[in-house]
Scaffold this motif. Structure first.
Motif, PDB file in Angstrom:
ATOM      1  N   GLY A  98       5.621   7.274  -8.357  1.00 15.07           N
ATOM      2  CA  GLY A  98       7.234   6.619  -8.980  1.00 15.07           C
ATOM      3  C   GLY A  98       6.839   5.608  -9.342  1.00 15.07           C
ATOM      4  O   GLY A  98       6.212   4.880  -8.963  1.00 15.07           O
ATOM      5  N   VAL A  99       7.399   5.733 -10.464  1.00 19.29           N
ATOM      6  CA  VAL A  99       7.219   4.296 -11.756  1.00 19.29           C
ATOM      7  C   VAL A  99       7.902   3.204 -10.883  1.00 19.29           C
ATOM      8  O   VAL A  99       7.637   1.637 -10.636  1.00 19.29           O
ATOM      9  CB  VAL A  99       8.105   4.478 -12.904  1.00 19.29           C
ATOM     10  CG1 VAL A  99       8.065   2.498 -13.358  1.00 19.29           C
ATOM     11  CG2 VAL A  99       6.685   5.147 -14.039  1.00 19.29           C
ATOM     12  N   ALA A 159       0.471  -1.347   0.319  1.00 23.88           N
ATOM     13  CA  ALA A 159       0.383   0.166  -0.275  1.00 23.88           C
ATOM     14  C   ALA A 159       0.984   0.924   0.477  1.00 23.88           C
ATOM     15  O   ALA A 159       0.773   2.503  -0.739  1.00 23.88           O
ATOM     16  CB  ALA A 159      -0.507   0.203   0.757  1.00 23.88           C
ATOM     17  N   LEU A 160       2.201   1.086   0.898  1.00 27.38           N
ATOM     18  CA  LEU A 160       2.819   2.357   0.380  1.00 27.38           C
ATOM     19  C   LEU A 160       3.319   2.282  -0.423  1.00 27.38           C
ATOM     20  O   LEU A 160       3.607   3.991  -1.366  1.00 27.38           O
ATOM     21  CB  LEU A 160       3.706   1.948   1.575  1.00 27.38           C
ATOM     22  CG  LEU A 160       5.271   2.802   1.679  1.00 27.38           C
ATOM     23  CD1 LEU A 160       4.698   4.395   2.121  1.00 27.38           C
ATOM     24  CD2 LEU A 160       6.665   2.723   2.601  1.00 27.38           C
ATOM     25  N   GLY A 161       3.929   1.577  -1.019  1.00 25.00           N
ATOM     26  CA  GLY A 161       4.385   1.628  -2.217  1.00 25.00           C
ATOM     27  C   GLY A 161       3.864   1.840  -3.901  1.00 25.00           C
ATOM     28  O   GLY A 161       3.752   3.290  -4.742  1.00 25.00           O
ATOM     29  N   GLN A 217      13.792   7.857  -4.788  1.00 25.66           N
ATOM     30  CA  GLN A 217      13.894   8.051  -6.956  1.00 25.66           C
ATOM     31  C   GLN A 217      12.516   9.953  -6.198  1.00 25.66           C
ATOM     32  O   GLN A 217      12.617  10.540  -7.220  1.00 25.66           O
ATOM     33  CB  GLN A 217      13.267   7.449  -7.859  1.00 25.66           C
ATOM     34  CG  GLN A 217      12.817   7.862  -8.378  1.00 25.66           C
ATOM     35  CD  GLN A 217      12.533   7.081  -9.755  1.00 25.66           C
ATOM     36  OE1 GLN A 217      11.107   6.272  -9.786  1.00 25.66           O
ATOM     37  NE2 GLN A 217      13.885   6.012 -10.852  1.00 25.66           N
ATOM     38  N   SER A 218      11.470   8.992  -5.670  1.00 22.13           N
ATOM     39  CA  SER A 218      10.354  10.005  -5.792  1.00 22.13           C
ATOM     40  C   SER A 218      10.792  11.168  -4.427  1.00 22.13           C
ATOM     41  O   SER A 218       9.258  11.508  -4.158  1.00 22.13           O
ATOM     42  CB  SER A 218       9.357   9.134  -5.530  1.00 22.13           C
ATOM     43  OG  SER A 218       8.787   7.970  -6.300  1.00 22.13           O
ATOM     44  N   GLU A 219      11.726  10.954  -3.686  1.00 17.88           N
ATOM     45  CA  GLU A 219      12.065  12.555  -2.788  1.00 17.88           C
ATOM     46  C   GLU A 219      10.944  12.083  -1.789  1.00 17.88           C
ATOM     47  O   GLU A 219      10.185  13.230  -1.075  1.00 17.88           O
ATOM     48  CB  GLU A 219      11.600  13.856  -3.673  1.00 17.88           C
ATOM     49  CG  GLU A 219      13.086  14.060  -4.697  1.00 17.88           C
ATOM     50  CD  GLU A 219      12.325  15.123  -5.367  1.00 17.88           C
ATOM     51  OE1 GLU A 219      11.684  15.994  -4.833  1.00 17.88           O
ATOM     52  OE2 GLU A 219      13.145  15.912  -5.938  1.00 17.88           O
TER      53      GLU A 219
END
Length: 207
Positions: free
Chosen positions: A36-37, A29-31, A118-120
């Motif tokens: 972000g890819v 769920a977090l991901g 990558q998604s900051e």
């Protein structure tokens, strides 16, 4: 983190695994909740990897319950000496849940963490690290108990590959444990989640 904390205090074998599942599904769920890819790919990969690792552990727990009638973690002293194949399969699943390489769990947690960077969303690293530490706190003592402590009472030895019934009980856990290792060991090009993320990005599907 909450699921891992609850798992820490469970003596019932399957309840500990169930609360662990709450924790692992929360990774997914977090991901998918963070744009972000790479992190989304990690979440999808963890959906598969978590399923493989957890079914391995439930297979092992079911085998122990069927063979000795044990349902409590406090009853598992020395079980690895009597059921080494089953306990080895469980060990692979447990180490995968913690995220130890080269298991499948390491791969998906790695990409979730790298995707967070990558998604900051660098705080994802802290969440993963904290939860993985809790995973270690409730699985490693169980493995210590199973492999290193003497049995609390005399147990009849089990030949896990003797007889069709014993093989039916142990082989599913052994097969999924091998898949857990293979999914981690062979997560290289062209099978790596990173390559999947690149293909998704190149396709423009998420635009």
């Amino acid at each position: 983190v909450y699921g891992s904390v609850r798992a820490l205090f469970q003596d019932d074998f399957k309840k500990r695994l169930a609360y662990s599942t709450v924790s692992q599904l929360s990774y997914i769920a977090l991901g998918v909740s963070i744009p972000g890819v790479l992190i989304s790919t990690g979440a999808i990969v963890h959906l598969v990897h978590q399923g493989i690792m957890k079914i391995t552990m439930f297979f092992a727990a079911g085998n122990i319950a069927e063979t000795y009638g044990y349902h409590k973690i406090s009853e598992l002293n020395g079980i690895g000496r009597r059921m080494p194949l089953t306990t080895a399969a469980f060990t692979v699943g447990a180490l995968g849940m913690i995220g130890i390489p080269p298991t499948a769990g390491f791969i998906s947690k790695w990409y979730l963490g790298m995707g967070g960077l990558q998604s900051e969303a660098s705080w994802v690293i802290a969440v993963l690290a904290g939860s993985s530490l809790l995973n270690a706190l409730y699985f490693l003592p169980l493995l210590y108990r199973a492999w290193l402590l003497p049995p609390s009472k005399e147990l009849a030895p089990v030949r896990e590959l003797d007889g069709a019934w014993n093989r039916m009980l142990v082989l599913p856990a052994a097969v999924t444990a091998l898949i857990t290792l293979a999914a981690g060991a062979f997560a290289t090009f062209p099978f790596s989640p990173l390559r999947w993320a690149e293909l998704i990005a190149e396709s423009g599907y998420l635009k």
